[in-house]
Design a protein around this motif. Structure first.
Motif, PDB file in Angstrom:
ATOM      1  N   VAL A 302     -28.624  28.826 -58.819  1.00 41.09           N
ATOM      2  CA  VAL A 302     -27.724  28.158 -57.891  1.00 41.09           C
ATOM      3  C   VAL A 302     -27.644  26.711 -58.361  1.00 41.09           C
ATOM      4  O   VAL A 302     -28.673  26.038 -58.476  1.00 41.09           O
ATOM      5  CB  VAL A 302     -28.248  28.217 -56.445  1.00 41.09           C
ATOM      6  CG1 VAL A 302     -27.273  27.520 -55.505  1.00 41.09           C
ATOM      7  CG2 VAL A 302     -28.450  29.663 -56.020  1.00 41.09           C
ATOM      8  N   THR A 303     -26.461  26.272 -58.660  1.00 43.60           N
ATOM      9  CA  THR A 303     -26.309  24.931 -59.212  1.00 43.60           C
ATOM     10  C   THR A 303     -26.678  23.877 -58.196  1.00 43.60           C
ATOM     11  O   THR A 303     -26.770  24.154 -56.991  1.00 43.60           O
ATOM     12  CB  THR A 303     -24.853  24.702 -59.677  1.00 43.60           C
ATOM     13  OG1 THR A 303     -24.011  25.072 -58.589  1.00 43.60           O
ATOM     14  CG2 THR A 303     -24.528  25.504 -60.911  1.00 43.60           C
ATOM     15  N   ILE A 304     -26.869  22.668 -58.730  1.00 49.66           N
ATOM     16  CA  ILE A 304     -27.292  21.563 -57.873  1.00 49.66           C
ATOM     17  C   ILE A 304     -26.267  21.338 -56.765  1.00 49.66           C
ATOM     18  O   ILE A 304     -25.062  21.408 -56.984  1.00 49.66           O
ATOM     19  CB  ILE A 304     -27.384  20.271 -58.727  1.00 49.66           C
ATOM     20  CG1 ILE A 304     -28.429  20.429 -59.838  1.00 49.66           C
ATOM     21  CG2 ILE A 304     -27.660  19.042 -57.862  1.00 49.66           C
ATOM     22  CD1 ILE A 304     -29.858  20.300 -59.378  1.00 49.66           C
ATOM     23  N   GLY A 305     -26.778  21.067 -55.581  1.00 46.07           N
ATOM     24  CA  GLY A 305     -25.896  20.804 -54.453  1.00 46.07           C
ATOM     25  C   GLY A 305     -26.705  20.216 -53.314  1.00 46.07           C
ATOM     26  O   GLY A 305     -27.913  19.955 -53.467  1.00 46.07           O
ATOM     27  N   GLU A 306     -26.066  20.027 -52.181  1.00 45.12           N
ATOM     28  CA  GLU A 306     -26.808  19.512 -51.032  1.00 45.12           C
ATOM     29  C   GLU A 306     -26.133  19.963 -49.736  1.00 45.12           C
ATOM     30  O   GLU A 306     -25.036  20.536 -49.769  1.00 45.12           O
ATOM     31  CB  GLU A 306     -26.893  17.993 -51.095  1.00 45.12           C
ATOM     32  CG  GLU A 306     -25.544  17.317 -50.954  1.00 45.12           C
ATOM     33  CD  GLU A 306     -25.637  15.795 -51.007  1.00 45.12           C
ATOM     34  OE1 GLU A 306     -26.688  15.266 -50.636  1.00 45.12           O
ATOM     35  OE2 GLU A 306     -24.653  15.181 -51.432  1.00 45.12           O
ATOM     36  N   GLY A 307     -26.800  19.667 -48.647  1.00 47.60           N
ATOM     37  CA  GLY A 307     -26.216  19.955 -47.331  1.00 47.60           C
ATOM     38  C   GLY A 307     -26.478  21.386 -46.866  1.00 47.60           C
ATOM     39  O   GLY A 307     -27.100  22.184 -47.562  1.00 47.60           O
ATOM     40  N   PRO A 308     -26.005  21.675 -45.664  1.00 49.55           N
ATOM     41  CA  PRO A 308     -26.283  22.988 -45.073  1.00 49.55           C
ATOM     42  C   PRO A 308     -25.745  24.149 -45.906  1.00 49.55           C
ATOM     43  O   PRO A 308     -26.377  25.200 -45.968  1.00 49.55           O
ATOM     44  CB  PRO A 308     -25.544  22.933 -43.743  1.00 49.55           C
ATOM     45  CG  PRO A 308     -25.295  21.502 -43.477  1.00 49.55           C
ATOM     46  CD  PRO A 308     -25.222  20.798 -44.790  1.00 49.55           C
ATOM     47  N   ALA A 309     -24.608  23.949 -46.557  1.00 50.66           N
ATOM     48  CA  ALA A 309     -24.034  25.050 -47.339  1.00 50.66           C
ATOM     49  C   ALA A 309     -24.969  25.397 -48.495  1.00 50.66           C
ATOM     50  O   ALA A 309     -25.260  26.567 -48.763  1.00 50.66           O
ATOM     51  CB  ALA A 309     -22.658  24.665 -47.855  1.00 50.66           C
ATOM     52  N   GLN A 310     -25.473  24.378 -49.142  1.00 52.04           N
ATOM     53  CA  GLN A 310     -26.395  24.587 -50.263  1.00 52.04           C
ATOM     54  C   GLN A 310     -27.666  25.262 -49.787  1.00 52.04           C
ATOM     55  O   GLN A 310     -28.188  26.177 -50.385  1.00 52.04           O
ATOM     56  CB  GLN A 310     -26.734  23.224 -50.899  1.00 52.04           C
ATOM     57  CG  GLN A 310     -27.800  23.269 -51.975  1.00 52.04           C
ATOM     58  CD  GLN A 310     -27.295  23.890 -53.277  1.00 52.04           C
ATOM     59  OE1 GLN A 310     -26.144  24.307 -53.363  1.00 52.04           O
ATOM     60  NE2 GLN A 310     -28.162  23.978 -54.272  1.00 52.04           N
TER      61      GLN A 310
END
Lengths: 327, 656
Positions: A302-310
């Motif tokens: 899973v690529t880098i991301g942030e927040g509730p979706a991530q």
């Protein structure tokens, strides 16, 4: 006894089952109507007891040739017969929809919220919703009313947690008969791995990435404002602006010094579940610090991301990893 | 069954206790006062503990209380046998159930007990007022049952309304069950007869002054419905016990010893028959009251040599009998035993009467002449017909009446007449029964009350056999024409019901007749529906009641058919879709169906929209607005009435 019989019948392939057991499948977001053909109805224990009382009255009436006692027994018996239709009507035509599902961590309870709609002009009372191994709920519905029922189902193990066969039942009005129908709820909650204890975190593991993760606050540089978006942290809301009735505004930060973090399968030890638990812990911690992070599992990234979706994306991978399910 | 425990709140506790009180209240008449008070006290105590939130007694205490109550009931009724003791115990146990009333299960047990208590009320009284009372009680109880069936819910259910709807919908079924459910011809276990002494009525012993006691009573003895015209009042002699033996004061019935080889001559019934049904109130005796003279059906009844009609068993319930009588008859010869018995005098008693009788025999030419001479004596001398004759306490009461006081009631006239006849060598006896009866013009039937009780005489004459002679009619001919008006008869002076009534009296009488006619119809058609009437009813339908297969088929078809009708009535009642949103959506679907897109039953709005989009994207574009709006309005939270209206308008405007 009836319950045992039903369970046996439910094991048959659908085309062999009695019609009432050919229940509809209800996926998330869909709605179904409880059709009359699928509703069972039988006397309850209380109803059998009531029949017993009527038989005693009838024997007495026969013996004393007491016509008014006959009339009373027949009235009560007829009331019971007529009440069958009322009980049936209380259930038939009811509409059901899975409106919301809350996932959970292993050992907690998945929360299934169902929406019931009463399309008819009659109120419906005492609708019980139960499912195997769940804590049921009971609702009343006014004419053309909606109501929510919540079912809690324990998720002891990581993976998918379908609600399974839902029983919608009612004993209204006299409690002498019980009408029920089954709905197979295919909508499911996800059970995430149980997060490992914080202490078990090995210090050296965050080697991958551009820097060492630090815990200290103040690393973020204030960058500016932007309108609030779902997923923004409460801590970043400009409360002063809200107080001045300028709406919800979030502060934005740039994170130069907060490095991106890869949560990597290879950094964990132990068996499968222990490793996933560990990853789950790190994931929650990283999310708690509003860090950007990615997840690497064997064969999955899973690529880098942030927040509730991530967070949801990653937890989903953890929940379904190795279960054969298509994440 | 859910085992969830529900402690009743105060309001529901109050409702339950009041409802139980209402159900059991009529039993207070039969219960000993201490028990009634104890039961009410238990209810009040339970209410009080509920309000105070006090703890209920322990199992041990309850056990001791139960033992004490059982022992007290046992003592009161000296045993548990019999209806009254059983009901006392049932009510006591119901009250004791209150002491452990805590869970939903207990509430249900109490409600079921209450249904049973309602049935027991009918063991004492099956009249229309009681039926109405039980109807109301059943309604309240059903409403309470609905109300308390599901303690958890907050919603206020329309229990009272639903209960009456349930009863209303079940009445056709109830009537069918009432008519078709097989009745047994006799009791399964023996029913003890209750308090035989409590009923007023005729007796097999006539004491001077005995009938005047009966005359005080307005109680109904029986009702008669004639197939043809109602016979004249002077013909309406209802034959009861025949008394053929006297000790000089009182009269008894003794069995006749006809002697060996006696062949009774058959009765010749002459003239036209009178057919009628008589609805007899229970009197705990075997005799029936037929019009003189009954032609008996030997299979059903016993017909003794005094022409008295006897039932096989004592009449303990109201019962209907079909009888046929002939007002003209000839009974034929007497047996030697009858001769002896019906000429027998009580030894040395009443010498003056006997002397008079012997003298009459010498003077008269024929026996008929003797009879008319005595009747003339009653008619012409200063005899008075009175309800309060002086007490005759001497050793020769008939002498005292006939020659000294000359004031008496029917039994005085009848007994002195019979004594005179026997002294004159004419076989004679006393017949008791009822005379007359009031015609109910509403139902065209005759009501005979206890005050119509009467005693008359029968003499045996060569040319006519036993012949009825009513000496009272000689003294007071009005007696035979009209009933005694007990209410206005004072100081023993007898007044008869006036021919001419004032308007108010007429109205009162009319009302009374109406009420009595309704009661009679109730007794006859509702309470009188028994194994025999049921058999007749099935015969009329062409069904053989003895063939269980026919019976089962009838039962199944009628009940099944009725259930189907009721189900259709309840379930198929057209329910207009009152949801404008739903209606608009269905309208849209109809429009789409015309375009070739039939919405499937299990298809949600989203699925449907998607399917259209796949097949005809340009149409879907036009529709995406309405479909999304529909979904938000239907399943979204905050839709206002304005939004609904806008949506409906939008749908109306869509044209393909």
């Amino acid at each position: 006894m009836i319950g045992a019989l039903q369970q046996q019948l439910a094991k048959l392939p659908p085309w062999l089952r009695p019609r009432g057991l050919r229940y509809p499948r209800l996926a998330s977001g869909e709605h179904t109507r409880l059709a009359g053909k699928r509703i069972f109805i039988l006397p309850s224990k209380q109803g059998l007891f009531f029949i017993g009382v009527l038989i005693v009255i009838l024997i007495g009436a026969s013996n004393y040739a007491n016509n008014m006692a006959f009339a009373l027994a027949f009235t009560l018996g007829s009331v019971m017969l007529v009440s069958i239709f009322h009980t049936y009507r209380n259930l038939a035509g009811l509409e059901l929809r899975v409106s919301h599902i809350d996932d959970c961590f292993a050992g907690e309870q998945g929360v299934f919220t169902l929406q019931l709609s009463n399309p008819s002009r009659r109120a419906r009372y005492d609708i019980e919703l139960t499912s195997l191994a769940t804590q049921g709920d009971r609702v009343d519905l006014g004419p053309q009313d909606h109501a929510r029922a919540t079912l809690l189902k324990p998720g002891p193990r990581r993976g998918r947690l379908p609600l399974g066969r839902l029983t919608v039942a009612t004993r209204y009005p006299l409690g002498l008969c019980r009408a029920w129908a089954y709905v197979e709820v295919s909508a499911e909650a996800l059970v995430y791995p149980r997060p490992a204890d914080s202490h078990s975190r090995p210090g050296h593991s965050q080697s991958v990435g551009e820097g060492i993760e630090t815990n200290e606050p103040g690393n973020d540089d204030f960058h500016g404002f932007r309108p609030y978006q779902a997923g923004d942290s409460m801590r970043h809301i400009n409360w002063k602006a809200l107080a001045r009735e300028r709406g919800l505004i979030s502060k934005q930060f740039h994170r130069h010094q907060n490095p991106e973090l890869w949560l990597d399968w290879d950094d964990t030890r132990g068996d499968l579940e222990a490793r996933l638990s560990q990853l789950c812990r790190w994931l929650l911690d990283a999310d708690g610090r509003q860090q950007r992070y990615g997840l690497r599992l064997p064969g999955v990234e899973v690529t880098i991301g942030e927040g509730p979706a991530q967070r949801r994306r990653c937890l989903r991978q953890l929940a379904l990893f190795g279960t054969g399910g298509n994440a | 069954m859910s085992t969830r425990i529900t402690v009743l709140d105060h309001g529901n506790m109050k409702l339950l206790l009041l409802c139980l009180l209402f159900v059991a209240a009529p039993h207070a008449i039969h219960l000993p006062i201490w028990l009634s008070l104890a039961i009410i006290a238990t209810g009040v105590w339970r209410w009080w503990t509920a309000q105070r939130g006090l703890a209920l007694p322990s199992v041990k205490v309850r056990f001791i209380v139960v033992a004490i109550v059982v022992a007290l009931v046992l003592l009161q009724y000296s045993g548990f046998n019999g209806r009254d003791a059983g009901i006392a115990l049932l009510l006591a146990m119901t009250a004791l159930k209150l002491t452990e009333l805590q869970q939903r299960r207990d509430v249900l047990v109490l409600i079921f007990l209450a249904y049973f208590i309602l049935a027991t009320l009918f063991l004492f009284d099956q009249s229309i007022p009681m039926a109405a009372y039980v109807f109301v009680a059943t309604w309240l109880l059903l409403a309470l049952h609905i109300h308390l069936s599901h303690g958890q819910t907050q919603a206020k259910k329309p229990s009272l309304k639903l209960a009456i709807v349930l009863i209303g919908q079940s009445i056709p079924l109830m009537i069918a069950l009432f008519l078709l459910f097989p009745r047994l011809p006799g009791p399964v276990w023996s029913v003890p007869t209750h308090d035989p002494a409590a009923r007023t009525g005729l007796d097999t012993r006539l004491e001077l002054g005995g009938i005047s006691n009966l005359v005080e009573s307005d109680e109904i003895a029986f009702r008669v419905q004639f197939d043809g015209p109602v016979p004249m009042s002077s013909q309406r002699y209802w034959r009861g016990p025949v008394l053929n033996m006297s000790n000089g004061r009182d009269w008894f019935a003794v069995a006749v010893n006809h002697g060996k080889d006696w062949q009774p001559t058959p009765i010749q019934y002459l003239g036209e028959a009178i057919d009628y049904s008589i609805t007899l109130e229970p009197h705990n005796q075997r005799w029936l009251l037929g019009l003189d003279l009954v032609q008996a059906n030997a299979d059903t009844y016993e017909f003794n040599s005094d022409y008295q009609l006897l039932n096989k068993t004592p009449i303990t319930e109201r019962q209907v009998f079909r009888l046929r009588s002939y007002p003209d008859y000839h009974t034929g010869a007497l047996s030697p035993g009858e001769w002896r018995l019906n000429l027998r005098l009580a030894g040395e008693r009443n010498p003056r009467t006997i002397a008079l009788g012997r003298q009459l025999r010498l003077e008269a030419v024929t026996d008929r002449d003797t009879v008319s001479r005595v009747l003339d004596m009653f008619r012409n001398e200063a005899y008075t017909y009175t309800l309060k004759p002086p007490l005759l306490e001497s050793l020769h009461p008939v002498d005292e009446f006939l020659f000294d006081s000359k004031r008496g009631f029917c039994e005085h006239f009848a007994s002195s007449f019979v004594t005179l006849m026997r002294a004159a060598g004419i076989p004679a006896r006393i017949v008791t029964g009822y005379q007359g009866g009031e015609l109910n013009t509403v139902g065209n039937y005759l009501t005979v009350r206890q005050r119509d009780a009467h005693a008359w005489a029968e003499v045996w004459l060569e040319d006519s056999g036993w012949l009825r002679v009513d000496p009272t009619a000689a003294v007071a001919p009005e007696r035979v024409e009209r009933s005694i008006d007990v209410g206005s008869s004072r100081d023993g002076r007898i007044l008869f019901t006036a021919q001419q009534l004032s308007a108010l009296e007429n109205m009162a009488r009319q009302l009374q007749q109406n009420i009595d006619a309704i009661n009679h119809a109730w007794n006859l058609w509702v309470l009188g529906y028994d194994a025999a009437t049921q058999s007749d009813f099935f015969d009329k339908l062409g069904i053989d009641i003895k063939d269980w297969r026919q019976l089962a088929w009838t039962f199944g078809i009628v009940i099944g058919g009725l259930l189907a009708i009721i189900a259709a009535f309840i379930l198929l009642k057209r329910e207009r879709i009152n949801d404008p949103l739903q209606r608009a959506y269905l309208e849209l679907c109809k429009k789409l169906a015309r375009q070739g897109f039939e919405r499937m039953d299990n298809e949600t709005a989203n699925d449907f929209a998607q399917r259209i989009a796949q097949q005809q994207p340009e149409l879907a574009q036009k529709l995406s607005g309405p479909f999304t709006t529909y979904n938000t309005l239907r399943y979204g939270s905050a839709a206002t009435a304005e939004d609904h209206k806008r949506f409906i308008k939008q749908i109306r405007q869509i044209k393909f």
